[in-house]
Design a protein around this motif. Structure first.
Motif, short mmCIF file in Angstrom:
data_model
loop_
_atom_site.label_atom_id
_atom_site.label_comp_id
_atom_site.label_asym_id
_atom_site.label_seq_id
_atom_site.Cartn_x
_atom_site.Cartn_y
_atom_site.Cartn_z
N LEU A 1 -0.50 4.24 0.49
CA LEU A 1 -1.38 5.08 1.08
C LEU A 1 -2.43 4.15 1.95
O LEU A 1 -2.90 3.00 1.48
N VAL B 1 -5.54 3.43 2.22
CA VAL B 1 -6.61 3.75 1.66
C VAL B 1 -7.12 2.54 0.96
O VAL B 1 -6.49 1.66 0.26
N VAL C 1 -4.99 9.36 -6.76
CA VAL C 1 -4.18 8.79 -5.78
C VAL C 1 -3.06 9.67 -5.67
O VAL C 1 -2.51 10.01 -4.38
N ALA D 1 -1.04 -3.34 -4.94
CA ALA D 1 -2.23 -3.35 -3.87
C ALA D 1 -3.19 -4.67 -4.16
O ALA D 1 -3.46 -4.90 -5.27
N VAL E 1 -3.51 1.75 -3.74
CA VAL E 1 -4.56 1.63 -2.91
C VAL E 1 -5.33 0.42 -3.07
O VAL E 1 -5.46 -0.12 -4.18
N LEU F 1 0.85 -1.20 0.04
CA LEU F 1 0.02 0.15 0.02
C LEU F 1 1.14 1.05 -0.09
O LEU F 1 1.94 1.41 0.92
N GLN G 1 -6.67 1.27 -9.32
CA GLN G 1 -6.49 1.72 -7.98
C GLN G 1 -5.47 0.74 -7.43
O GLN G 1 -4.45 1.38 -6.79
N CYS G 2 -5.52 -0.37 -7.72
CA CYS G 2 -4.56 -1.28 -7.14
C CYS G 2 -2.86 -0.85 -7.67
O CYS G 2 -2.13 -1.07 -6.94
N LEU H 1 -7.21 2.61 8.42
CA LEU H 1 -7.51 2.92 6.89
C LEU H 1 -8.59 3.67 6.60
O LEU H 1 -9.51 3.53 7.36
#
Length: 327
Positions: free
Chosen positions: A13, A15, A303, A76, A37, A11, A32-33, A201
């Protein structure tokens, strides 16, 4: 209690991108991953049901390919949201696919059921259950959930009415396991604030609606950018359970957002709701934090913004180097 590795490893962040009904799909989850995050999507977004198998395969293969090419910054993990409610006739089929693909994180909503937790634990996955009251949190842990998502006032979609300070405070009096916080978190400073009050988180949804990868109509994304907290209405009319929605979408559906009738909770349904307008197709969910969303950007850029703001907030407070969880 130390956080499970799956909630810390890789990670950038602390999040989780919350699962957005209709909107979250593989392109957003993967973005996202890869940005660092946790990405998530509701199992019900895969329609027809057989598509869920395809999505889980696609996500696992794409993340593995990313990690092979970028060993210095592996992706992530991802999560799948399961609606544990009698209106969801797909639960057993969808849960079986989560077991088949060994989904690392399952987010359960609208019902804590031991069988769901046992199925996910059978292959080493973890279950996070979302709650709006302390009593719901206690029941979820008693039934075997590994962690909790405190859905406080101001969160998008089905949200509670309690202040995040009150809700986190009450849960932390007895629970030292994984705790996520949802509720108008839309910038990096708010992520740090969530940690400061005791969450591990932040659980962020509405800002990801206004991303290039989000599967939302352009008009929806534009309304997110143009709106702020005053443009949100809290109502149970559309699904039978109270949630936060964009007033502009309610007006466009021919209703007065300031004078909405109250629905019978037994009308809870993701298929249509209690009015001719369908949530979430016509009536658009959103949290109160959208005043921080100023433009439609790629998820990676969002992000980046959160990471920069998070670092700036830490610097303002003269804190120690970044950690993924509170000390």
């Amino acid at each position: 209690m130390a956080l499970p590795d799956i909630l810390v490893k890789n990670l950038r962040l602390p999040v989780v991108g919350s699962p957005l009904f209709i909107i979250s799909h593989p392109p957003l989850v993967l973005a996202q991953c890869k940005a660092g995050v946790i990405g998530a999507f509701p199992a019900l977004n895969a329609r027809p049901q057989a598509q869920l198998d395809e999505w889980l395969h696609e996500i696992a293969e794409a993340l593995a390919a990313h990690d092979r090419v970028h060993p210095e910054r592996p992706a992530a993990p991802f999560a799948v949201n399961q609606i544990v409610h009698k209106s969801n006739g797909r639960l057993q089929q969808d849960l079986a696919l989560c077991v088949k693909h060994k989904v690392p994180i399952v987010i359960s909503s609208l019902g804590a059921v031991p069988e769901v937790n046992e199925a996910v634990h059978s292959y080493g996955g973890i279950v996070l259950h979302d709650v709006i009251h302390d009593r719901h949190a206690r029941k979820a842990i008693e039934k075997g959930a590994d962690g909790l998502i405190a859905v406080a006032a101001g969160a998008g979609g089905h949200a509670g009415t309690l202040s995040p300070f009150a809700l986190v405070q009450e849960i932390r009096q007895w629970f030292d396991g994984p705790l996520l916080l949802s509720g108008a978190i839309a910038n990096g400073g708010a992520v740090l604030a969530a940690q400061a009050m005791g969450a591990d988180l932040a659980y962020i949804g509405s800002p990801f609606i206004a991303t290039r990868e989000g599967r939302a109509p352009d008009a929806y994304k534009e309304m997110i950018v143009a709106s702020n907290a005053a443009d949100i209405v809290y109502s149970n009319l559309f699904t039978g359970i109270h949630g936060n929605y964009l007033k502009g979408s309610v007006r466009e559906a021919g209703m007065d957002p300031d004078h909405l009738p109250v629905a019978d909770p037994s009308t809870m349904s993701f298929a249509g709701g209690s009015s001719k307008a369908k949530a979430w197709k016509d009536i658009w969910g959103s949290g109160q934090g959208i005043g921080a969303v100023k433009e439609i950007v790629p998820a990676a850029a969002l992000v980046d913004r959160l990471a920069g703001e998070y670092a700036e907030a830490r610097a303002r407070l003269k804190l120690s180097p970044q950690r993924l969880a509170p000390a």
